[in-house]
Design a protein around this motif. Structure first.
Motif, PDB file in Angstrom:
ATOM      1  N   SER A 212       0.837  -1.195   0.000  1.00 31.35           N
ATOM      2  CA  SER A 212       0.000   0.000   0.000  1.00 31.35           C
ATOM      3  C   SER A 212       0.873   1.246   0.000  1.00 31.35           C
ATOM      4  CB  SER A 212      -0.946  -0.015   1.205  1.00 31.35           C
ATOM      5  OG  SER A 212      -0.216   0.061   2.399  1.00 31.35           O
ATOM      6  N   GLY A 213       2.007   1.187   0.709  1.00 32.27           N
ATOM      7  CA  GLY A 213       2.919   2.328   0.704  1.00 32.27           C
ATOM      8  C   GLY A 213       3.490   2.590  -0.677  1.00 32.27           C
ATOM      9  N   LEU A 214       3.879   1.511  -1.368  1.00 30.46           N
ATOM     10  CA  LEU A 214       4.440   1.664  -2.716  1.00 30.46           C
ATOM     11  C   LEU A 214       3.390   2.189  -3.680  1.00 30.46           C
ATOM     12  CD1 LEU A 214       6.572  -1.569  -2.940  1.00 30.46           C
ATOM     13  CD2 LEU A 214       7.426   0.771  -3.012  1.00 30.46           C
ATOM     14  N   SER A 215       2.181   1.626  -3.604  1.00 28.10           N
ATOM     15  CA  SER A 215       1.119   2.091  -4.493  1.00 28.10           C
ATOM     16  C   SER A 215       0.797   3.554  -4.199  1.00 28.10           C
ATOM     17  CB  SER A 215      -0.149   1.255  -4.321  1.00 28.10           C
ATOM     18  OG  SER A 215       0.096  -0.064  -4.737  1.00 28.10           O
ATOM     19  N   PHE A 216       0.883   3.902  -2.907  1.00 37.09           N
ATOM     20  CA  PHE A 216       0.618   5.282  -2.516  1.00 37.09           C
ATOM     21  C   PHE A 216       1.621   6.230  -3.172  1.00 37.09           C
ATOM     22  CE2 PHE A 216       1.140   8.831   0.525  1.00 37.09           C
ATOM     23  CZ  PHE A 216      -0.159   9.291   0.534  1.00 37.09           C
ATOM     24  N   TYR A 238      -8.069  14.713  -3.292  1.00 39.68           N
ATOM     25  CA  TYR A 238      -9.430  15.230  -3.094  1.00 39.68           C
ATOM     26  C   TYR A 238      -9.769  15.373  -1.614  1.00 39.68           C
ATOM     27  CZ  TYR A 238     -10.118  13.939  -7.981  1.00 39.68           C
ATOM     28  OH  TYR A 238     -10.016  13.826  -9.328  1.00 39.68           O
ATOM     29  N   ILE A 239      -8.734  15.294  -0.756  1.00 35.86           N
ATOM     30  CA  ILE A 239      -9.033  15.150   0.675  1.00 35.86           C
ATOM     31  C   ILE A 239      -9.865  16.309   1.229  1.00 35.86           C
ATOM     32  CG2 ILE A 239      -6.870  16.178   1.515  1.00 35.86           C
ATOM     33  CD1 ILE A 239      -6.990  13.819   3.644  1.00 35.86           C
ATOM     34  N   GLN A 240      -9.762  17.481   0.618  1.00 35.81           N
ATOM     35  CA  GLN A 240     -10.509  18.624   1.157  1.00 35.81           C
ATOM     36  C   GLN A 240     -12.007  18.523   0.925  1.00 35.81           C
ATOM     37  OE1 GLN A 240      -8.733  22.383   0.686  1.00 35.81           O
ATOM     38  NE2 GLN A 240      -6.751  21.531   0.135  1.00 35.81           N
ATOM     39  N   PHE A 241     -12.416  17.833  -0.144  1.00 37.73           N
ATOM     40  CA  PHE A 241     -13.861  17.762  -0.344  1.00 37.73           C
ATOM     41  C   PHE A 241     -14.393  16.355  -0.532  1.00 37.73           C
ATOM     42  CE2 PHE A 241     -12.175  18.070  -4.566  1.00 37.73           C
ATOM     43  CZ  PHE A 241     -11.332  19.171  -4.532  1.00 37.73           C
ATOM     44  N   ALA A 242     -13.564  15.329  -0.409  1.00 36.12           N
ATOM     45  CA  ALA A 242     -14.072  13.960  -0.538  1.00 36.12           C
ATOM     46  C   ALA A 242     -13.346  13.050   0.441  1.00 36.12           C
ATOM     47  CB  ALA A 242     -13.911  13.453  -1.970  1.00 36.12           C
ATOM     48  N   TRP A 243     -13.658  13.205   1.744  1.00 34.79           N
ATOM     49  CA  TRP A 243     -12.962  12.446   2.790  1.00 34.79           C
ATOM     50  C   TRP A 243     -13.105  10.938   2.607  1.00 34.79           C
ATOM     51  CZ3 TRP A 243     -16.532   9.432   5.169  1.00 34.79           C
ATOM     52  CH2 TRP A 243     -17.856   9.863   5.095  1.00 34.79           C
ATOM     53  N   TRP A 244     -14.251  10.501   2.004  1.00 30.92           N
ATOM     54  CA  TRP A 244     -14.504   9.058   1.908  1.00 30.92           C
ATOM     55  C   TRP A 244     -13.468   8.359   1.041  1.00 30.92           C
ATOM     56  CZ3 TRP A 244     -17.624  12.998   0.264  1.00 30.92           C
ATOM     57  CH2 TRP A 244     -17.706  13.206  -1.120  1.00 30.92           C
ATOM     58  N   LEU A 245     -12.866   9.079   0.118  1.00 30.74           N
ATOM     59  CA  LEU A 245     -11.845   8.467  -0.740  1.00 30.74           C
ATOM     60  C   LEU A 245     -10.583   8.125   0.052  1.00 30.74           C
ATOM     61  CD1 LEU A 245     -11.877  10.419  -4.106  1.00 30.74           C
ATOM     62  CD2 LEU A 245     -12.221   7.986  -3.736  1.00 30.74           C
ATOM     63  N   SER A 246     -10.325   8.851   1.123  1.00 30.50           N
ATOM     64  CA  SER A 246      -9.139   8.564   1.941  1.00 30.50           C
ATOM     65  C   SER A 246      -9.465   7.638   3.096  1.00 30.50           C
ATOM     66  CB  SER A 246      -8.552   9.855   2.516  1.00 30.50           C
ATOM     67  OG  SER A 246      -8.203  10.723   1.490  1.00 30.50           O
ATOM     68  N   LEU A 247     -10.670   7.781   3.645  1.00 30.06           N
ATOM     69  CA  LEU A 247     -10.996   7.043   4.865  1.00 30.06           C
ATOM     70  C   LEU A 247     -11.094   5.532   4.637  1.00 30.06           C
ATOM     71  CD1 LEU A 247     -11.740   7.385   7.879  1.00 30.06           C
ATOM     72  CD2 LEU A 247     -14.119   7.225   7.159  1.00 30.06           C
ATOM     73  N   PHE A 248     -11.910   5.125   3.643  1.00 26.99           N
ATOM     74  CA  PHE A 248     -12.209   3.701   3.502  1.00 26.99           C
ATOM     75  C   PHE A 248     -11.012   2.823   3.127  1.00 26.99           C
ATOM     76  CE2 PHE A 248     -16.525   5.601   2.871  1.00 26.99           C
ATOM     77  CZ  PHE A 248     -17.016   5.193   4.093  1.00 26.99           C
ATOM     78  N   PRO A 249     -10.206   3.218   2.125  1.00 28.01           N
ATOM     79  CA  PRO A 249      -9.068   2.331   1.818  1.00 28.01           C
ATOM     80  C   PRO A 249      -8.104   2.200   2.989  1.00 28.01           C
ATOM     81  CG  PRO A 249      -9.067   4.277   0.374  1.00 28.01           C
ATOM     82  CD  PRO A 249     -10.314   4.330   1.177  1.00 28.01           C
ATOM     83  N   GLY A 250      -7.881   3.291   3.714  1.00 29.79           N
ATOM     84  CA  GLY A 250      -6.989   3.229   4.866  1.00 29.79           C
ATOM     85  C   GLY A 250      -7.533   2.295   5.930  1.00 29.79           C
TER      86      GLY A 250
ATOM     87  N   PHE B 160       1.199   6.474   6.448  1.00 30.77           N
ATOM     88  CA  PHE B 160       0.864   7.544   5.499  1.00 30.77           C
ATOM     89  C   PHE B 160      -0.618   7.892   5.560  1.00 30.77           C
ATOM     90  CE2 PHE B 160       0.716   3.496   3.321  1.00 30.77           C
ATOM     91  CZ  PHE B 160      -0.444   3.546   2.590  1.00 30.77           C
ATOM     92  N   TRP B 161      -1.429   6.911   5.928  1.00 31.40           N
ATOM     93  CA  TRP B 161      -2.866   7.167   6.048  1.00 31.40           C
ATOM     94  C   TRP B 161      -3.133   8.041   7.276  1.00 31.40           C
ATOM     95  CZ3 TRP B 161      -6.671   4.504   9.397  1.00 31.40           C
ATOM     96  CH2 TRP B 161      -7.996   4.806   9.045  1.00 31.40           C
TER      97      TRP B 161
END
Lengths: 279, 340
Positions: A212-216, A238-250, B160-161
């Protein structure tokens, strides 16, 4: 012997939870084609960056793709990378560790110095350089993670072999004229298997994190193919207006890695004669 | 002790040779001639710089000769100059003929990474040691169990998350902390205290996040160390002669449980250096990790090889310091009772 250890490990609620998590994650990933509500790669310009709703449980991304479907398919990649990478490192580790522990002498010295060298190179640097110089792809990621994480298993197998060689049943077998191969494959290896399994389970946790780090960083699984790491990379923009894109994969990475760690530590605990559960 | 030290330092030589072999091998992994590769990924590369590269690595000579020549240059700490950053020296500053000092890339990046990691490690230890002691003294009670759960999450959370979430929450939503770089734009106009405060604010997230993720391992280690020591005879003796539990834990058990921690801290160095890549990339911090990532992406081979070699050498030095510290702290090793 190993059967008992699994039983003992699963008696511990934490490792039981780990086991259930892993089974669930695998089921979801395997059933991805059946249960995904949408095609993970289908672009829908009318549904860009929608928040979570009944139509899209985890929202949609910058291209209007359904995040839940991408997560399910991405899970297959992340799980696969973890398994194959650890398969490679375990195979190398067993081979080198067995050679070093069985034959000893200069071969042992040579292999152990190689282990020392590999351990002193910051492995993330090594992996990053190799993958970037070859082209980034799932196959390369799996191979490179495997090729740079066999040192622990090697030390483990060597230590097991060294301690087992002195035991009566091995000496008896040797005295009776057993060949090297027979000693290694019927006596030494089967008796070293449990610690190898523990270290592999924990290794998978590390490999999933590494992928996941490498893909990141854009060096792992390449778009449009989804992996948890690269969904997160998209999410970062998109973190400022689409939190769900960061929250779920993490969260998915966290839960999966947690599952492996819980299971692995539970097995280790069950294996360790000094641990409290054995007293 | 002196004999042990000499032996220990001599051990590093074969390791350094091995490290150099692997670094050299990696450069030759790139398909085709590295000059063509470098040129195709870096539009800045001219025919002139390609020629320079060929000369630098003696690409017209056999591989073994190339390695020998490279090793010779490396032994004198000559890592060449970067392709991408205006031919800056890779490692240490050089003076040109006009007497202008040209700072080395690693020279500039290394102190930043070291500062962040040393601060992070200090915070980790300050939190992990008390947590480990609490977990061990409340073994299997709720305090221990919650620390264990916290440890598992710490082990498993992608750093990183966590960085992204905290950056978003503390930096974007609440605007409490700056989210990138080492200084604000108006840094030069601030007074001394303002400069200090500005630097501290910029360092909080990059230092705190690796220390949170590193916390789990060290806490577990301290806890297990304490538990092991608790079973020793001298602890039973201490309890039997009526010492207070406080005294048993802090003066008898702790000192012995902390000894192996020295080794663990030494062993964690490659992970810390390697881990700096993601953190520094996210927070735009000009340290070793970001330099390495940028150089890899631009196929800046001299910098990549320089960092691989220096990063590994640092690991060896870190382990050496840890071993010396251990020998110094443990009277058994110091007096030669136990051989390593």
């Amino acid at each position: 012997m190993s059967h008992n250890i699994f039983k003992k490990a699963l008696a511990n609620p934490l490792s039981k939870a780990g086991f259930i998590i892993i089974v669930m994650v695998f089921l979801l990933a395997m059933l991805a084609p059946v249960i995904s509500p949408y095609d993970p790669d289908e672009i829908n310009v009318k549904a860009i960056l929608l928040g979570p709703s009944w139509q899209h449980w985890m929202g949609t991304d910058g291209l209007g793709r359904d995040v839940l479907s991408r997560m399910l398919f991405g899970g297959r990649i992340s799980l696969l990378v973890g398994l194959v990478a650890v398969g490679i490192s375990t195979a190398i580790g067993i081979l080198l560790g067995a050679i070093a522990g069985y034959y000893r002498g200069w071969v042992d010295t040579l292999i152990m110095r190689l282990v020392d060298v590999m351990l002193s190179i910051p492995s993330f640097f090594l992996i990053l350089a190799v993958i970037a110089f070859l082209t980034p792809s799932i196959v390369n990621v799996m191979i490179v993670i495997g090729l740079t994480s066999w040192m622990g298993v090697t030390r483990l197998v060597r230590a097991e072999f060294l301690s087992l060689s002195g035991r009566e049943f091995v000496m008896a077998s040797r005295t009776l004229g057993a060949k090297d191969a027979r000693l290694i494959f019927t006596h030494l290896l089967p008796n070293s298997l449990t610690p190898i399994i523990v270290s592999s389970v924990l290794g998978i946790a590390g490999a999933v994190l590494m992928e996941s780090g490498l893909s990141f960083l854009g060096l792992g699984v390449q778009a449009p193919q989804a992996s948890w790491g690269n969904i997160l990379t998209d999410g970062k923009d998109y973190i400022q207006f689409a939190w769900w894109l960061s929250l779920f994969p993490g969260l998915a990475i966290l839960i999966t890695v947690l599952g492996y760690n819980l299971l692995g530590e539970g097995l280790r605990d069950a294996l360790d004669p000094r641990s409290s559960s054995n007293k | 002790m002196i004999k042990y030290l000499i032996k220990r330092v001599l051990w590093m030589i074969p390791l350094l040779v091995g490290i150099s072999l692997i670094s050299f091998f990696i450069m030759h992994l790139a398909p085709g001639d590295i000059t063509s590769n470098e040129a195709s990924f870096n539009p800045k590369a001219s025919e002139e710089s390609r020629q320079r590269l060929r000369e630098l690595y003696n690409l017209d000579k056999p591989v073994i000769v190339q390695y020998g020549l490279w090793l010779k240059r490396m032994a004198t700490l000559d890592f060449g100059t970067s392709f991408a950053s205006h031919q800056k020296p890779v490692f240490w500053q050089t003076k040109d003929k006009d007497g202008n000092v040209n700072k080395g890339l690693i020279q500039e990046a290394l102190p930043i990474t070291l500062l962040i990691n040393v601060l992070g490690l200090m915070i980790t230890l300050m939190l992990a040691i008390p947590l480990g002691i609490i977990a061990a003294s409340t073994y299997n009670r709720w305090q221990d169990k919650s620390i264990t759960l916290f440890n598992f999450i710490g082990f498993s959370i992608p750093g990183f998350w966590l960085s992204l979430l905290l950056m978003y929450w503390l930096g974007v939503v609440n605007n409490w902390l700056p989210i990138s770089g080492l200084h604000s734009l108006n840094y030069e106009s601030l007074d001394a205290f303002g400069k200090f405060k500005d630097s501290v604010n910029h360092l909080i997230l990059p230092v705190l996040i690796p220390s949170i993720t590193g916390l789990a391992g060290i806490t577990l280690f301290v806890k297990n160390g304490m538990l092991d020591v608790f079973h020793q005879d001298y602890i039973t003796t201490a309890r039997a002669k009526g010492l207070s539990e406080h005294k048993v834990v802090y003066t008898h058990a702790l000192r012995n449980a902390l000894l192996p921690l020295i080794t663990i801290v030494g062993l964690s160095i490659p992970g810390l250096i390697g881990g700096s890549v993601i953190a520094e990339t996210i927070f735009a911090i000009p340290g070793m990790g970001k330099l390495f990532y940028d150089s890899v992406m631009m196929r800046d081979f001299p910098v990549v090889m320089g960092i691989l070699t220096i990063g590994s050498a640092l690991t060896l030095v870190g382990n050496l310091i840890a071993d010396i510290a251990y020998a110094w702290a443990d009277p058994r090793v110091r007096r030669g009772v136990v051989r390593d």
